[in-house]
Design a protein around this motif. Structure first.
Motif, PDB file in Angstrom:
ATOM      1  N   GLY A 143       0.843  -0.988  -0.108  1.00  0.00           N
ATOM      2  CA  GLY A 143      -0.242  -0.143   0.192  1.00  0.00           C
ATOM      3  C   GLY A 143       0.847   1.307  -0.154  1.00  0.00           C
ATOM      4  O   GLY A 143       2.121   1.044   0.131  1.00  0.00           O
ATOM      5  N   GLU A 197       2.314   4.734   1.990  1.00  0.00           N
ATOM      6  CA  GLU A 197       3.194   4.799   3.074  1.00  0.00           C
ATOM      7  C   GLU A 197       3.238   6.446   2.833  1.00  0.00           C
ATOM      8  O   GLU A 197       4.652   6.617   1.901  1.00  0.00           O
ATOM      9  N   ARG A 225      -0.147   5.656   6.443  1.00  0.00           N
ATOM     10  CA  ARG A 225      -0.288   4.366   5.527  1.00  0.00           C
ATOM     11  C   ARG A 225      -1.417   4.479   4.705  1.00  0.00           C
ATOM     12  O   ARG A 225      -2.645   5.639   5.278  1.00  0.00           O
ATOM     13  N   LYS A 261      -4.459   2.774   0.878  1.00  0.00           N
ATOM     14  CA  LYS A 261      -4.648   2.145   0.041  1.00  0.00           C
ATOM     15  C   LYS A 261      -3.101   1.414  -0.702  1.00  0.00           C
ATOM     16  O   LYS A 261      -3.424   1.012  -1.726  1.00  0.00           O
ATOM     17  N   SER A 262      -3.230   3.061  -1.529  1.00  0.00           N
ATOM     18  CA  SER A 262      -2.190   3.414  -2.410  1.00  0.00           C
ATOM     19  C   SER A 262      -1.868   4.673  -2.524  1.00  0.00           C
ATOM     20  O   SER A 262      -2.659   5.255  -2.031  1.00  0.00           O
ATOM     21  N   GLN A 277       4.896   3.920  -2.926  1.00  0.00           N
ATOM     22  CA  GLN A 277       4.302   2.573  -3.204  1.00  0.00           C
ATOM     23  C   GLN A 277       5.386   1.922  -3.313  1.00  0.00           C
ATOM     24  O   GLN A 277       5.444   2.057  -4.906  1.00  0.00           O
TER      25      GLN A 277
END
Length: 160
Positions: free
Chosen positions: A75, A77, A113, A115-116, A140
């Motif tokens: 994911g 970050e 963090r 999802k993308s 990512q």
């Protein structure tokens, strides 16, 4: 005068303590072969879990080192206080750097963090490459189906 002498004494004690700390700190050396051997258990962890495994190798006053392995994309970050420096040891992946985190959540002090990553620039990564990602920068790791990547990480504390 008393304050000046007190300041000099405190400074001398601090320098003395730093000197003795530096003398007791070990230097570290890992060959690529040693790191790859050590990464075998990370591959097993990745296969059983979310496709990634990592471990901290050593901690120092303002940085620490890690070994990481990925067989799937991660994911997004962002580390507010630490820059990442990646040394690619084996495999192939890409990293998105910049842009913004999608569905971001704070997971710990200074750690966010998502999802993308949306946007950013894509850099292909191969053995021998070195990547520096400044603190506060979304990133990512993208791993294609059937690929994997093993990399040495230096996490450096940055002041903002």
């Amino acid at each position: 005068m008393r304050n000046v002498l007190g300041g000099v004494l405190i400074s001398a004690l601090a320098v003395s303590a730093m000197g003795s700390y530096a003398q007791t700190m070990n230097s570290d050396h890992w060959s690529t072969a040693q790191l790859m051997e050590r990464a075998k258990h990370l591959q097993a962890l990745a296969a059983k879990g979310d496709g990634s495994g990592s471990e901290t190798l050593e901690k120092y006053p303002h940085h620490y080192t890690m070994l990481a392995y990925r067989q799937r994309s991660g994911g997004g970050e962002l580390h507010q206080n630490f820059a990442d420096i990646f040394f690619i040891l084996d495999g192939h992946a890409a990293v998105l750097i910049g842009g913004s985190l999608v569905d971001q959540k704070t997971t710990g002090p200074g750690e966010i963090r998502g999802k993308s990553v949306d946007g950013g620039s894509r850099q292909e990564l191969r053995p021998g490459d070195v990547v520096h990602i400044p603190a506060g920068t979304p990133h990512q790791m993208l791993v294609s189906e059937g690929e994997s990547i093993t990399y040495f990480v230096v996490k450096v504390e940055e002041s903002r």
